[in-house]
Design a protein around this motif. Structure first.
Motif, short mmCIF file in Angstrom:
data_model
loop_
_atom_site.label_atom_id
_atom_site.label_comp_id
_atom_site.label_asym_id
_atom_site.label_seq_id
_atom_site.Cartn_x
_atom_site.Cartn_y
_atom_site.Cartn_z
N ASP A 131 -41.31 -25.78 -59.81
CA ASP A 131 -41.98 -26.04 -61.08
C ASP A 131 -41.03 -26.60 -62.14
N HIS A 132 -39.80 -26.91 -61.74
CA HIS A 132 -38.83 -27.48 -62.69
C HIS A 132 -38.33 -28.85 -62.23
N ASP A 222 -35.76 -20.04 -66.74
CA ASP A 222 -36.53 -18.88 -66.29
C ASP A 222 -35.73 -17.59 -66.43
ZN LIG Z 1 -40.24 -21.62 -63.42
#
Ligand SMILES: [Zn+2]
Length: 283
Positions: A131-132, A222
């Motif tokens: 997700d990055h 995160d």
């Molecule tokens: Zn993340």
């Protein structure tokens, strides 16, 4: 076309070009920070982020990414979920617990902000999770700024063991790169500093940005996924190392206090909704 219409058209075009020029990011006098909506992640059981707490409860996270425009260059910070998700009206299941979606491509958001991807000098990724890294392919010439351990995992034989799939970032190995072993002052004037904050992954990092009007901001990566977890120092079950994660969280909390910084938690939907988003920017 009548003269009046022609004059109106010309002035509208002028207005348009003026607005576009004001929104472009070419060498501004002061540092600018753009927040972008780089996806939404529906989590089916939020307790993967907070072991033993809120078991079985759903929660929606945002997936934000950021552009920092400095007089000396441009840093892209994280790249969100892949732009291909924007063409999927129902989004996409991503592993067991996550369902991802994207309203507008990162490419389109950059264009609206007047930032050409080829003008991005540096690519800073907080870590290599899916997700990055979704849109790293937009920046093949940017210099990758990452901790040594994260680079070793991204391109080494243990990528899969740490949840990284090199098929998701086929272009990244060819990017120029600078291997970091600690904090890194990106433009050399203390205004944009990568902060080593390991634990979530072996080479996780956060970002400190000094803005003239807004003040100091830390982008979390995160280090925590939402406010409640940050305040209670909860460590997700899938973090690389719990003790190191806690140590990094406590060190960052002290740094934030010392620098009177705001802490922008990149996955915190409720907090992120209060921010202004690109093409608007903070300075
Ligand atoms: Zn993340």
């Amino acid at each position: 076309m009548t003269l009046i219409k022609r004059a109106l058209c010309a002035s509208l075009m002028l207005l348009g070009s003026t607005a576009f020029a004001a929104g472009t990011a070419d060498a501004p006098a002061a540092v600018r920070l753009y927040a972008m909506d780089c996806g939404t992640i529906a989590v089916s059981d939020i307790s993967v982020f907070s072991p033993g707490v809120d078991a079985g409860q759903k929660k929606t996270l945002t997936d934000s990414c950021y552009v920092i425009v400095h007089p000396k260059g441009v840093l892209m910070w994280d790249t969100g979920l892949s732009d291909e998700l924007a063409a999927m009206p129902d989004g996409k299941q991503l592993g067991k617990e996550f369902h991802g979606s994207l309203k507008k491509t990162v490419a389109a958001q950059l264009k609206e902000a007047g930032i050409a991807p080829e003008k991005v000098t540096f690519l800073g990724l907080s870590h290599m999770h899916f997700d990055h890294i979704g849109n790293v392919g937009l920046f093949p010439r940017a210099t990758l700024l990452m901790q040594k351990e994260e680079l070793a995992l991204a391109f080494g034989p243990d990528a899969a063991k740490f949840g990284n799939d090199p098929k998701n970032y086929p272009t990244l190995a060819a990017n120029p790169r600078q291997e970091l072993t600690g904090d890194h002052d990106v433009f050399g004037d203390g205004s944009v500093v990568i902060k080593r904050a390991i634990g979530h992954t072996p080479g996780h990092q956060s970002l400190f940005v000094k803005l003239k009007k807004t003040g100091n901001v830390v982008l979390s990566g995160d280090l925590a996924h939402f406010t409640k977890n940050w305040e209670n120092r909860r460590v997700p079950s899938f973090n690389f190392d719990k003790e190191t994660s806690l140590k990094s969280m406590n060190e960052m909390a002290a740094f934030i206090k010392e620098n009177k910084a705001q802490f922008w938690i990149q996955h915190d939907l409720e907090q992120n909704q209060k921010l202004k988003h690109a093409p608007k920017f903070y300075e």
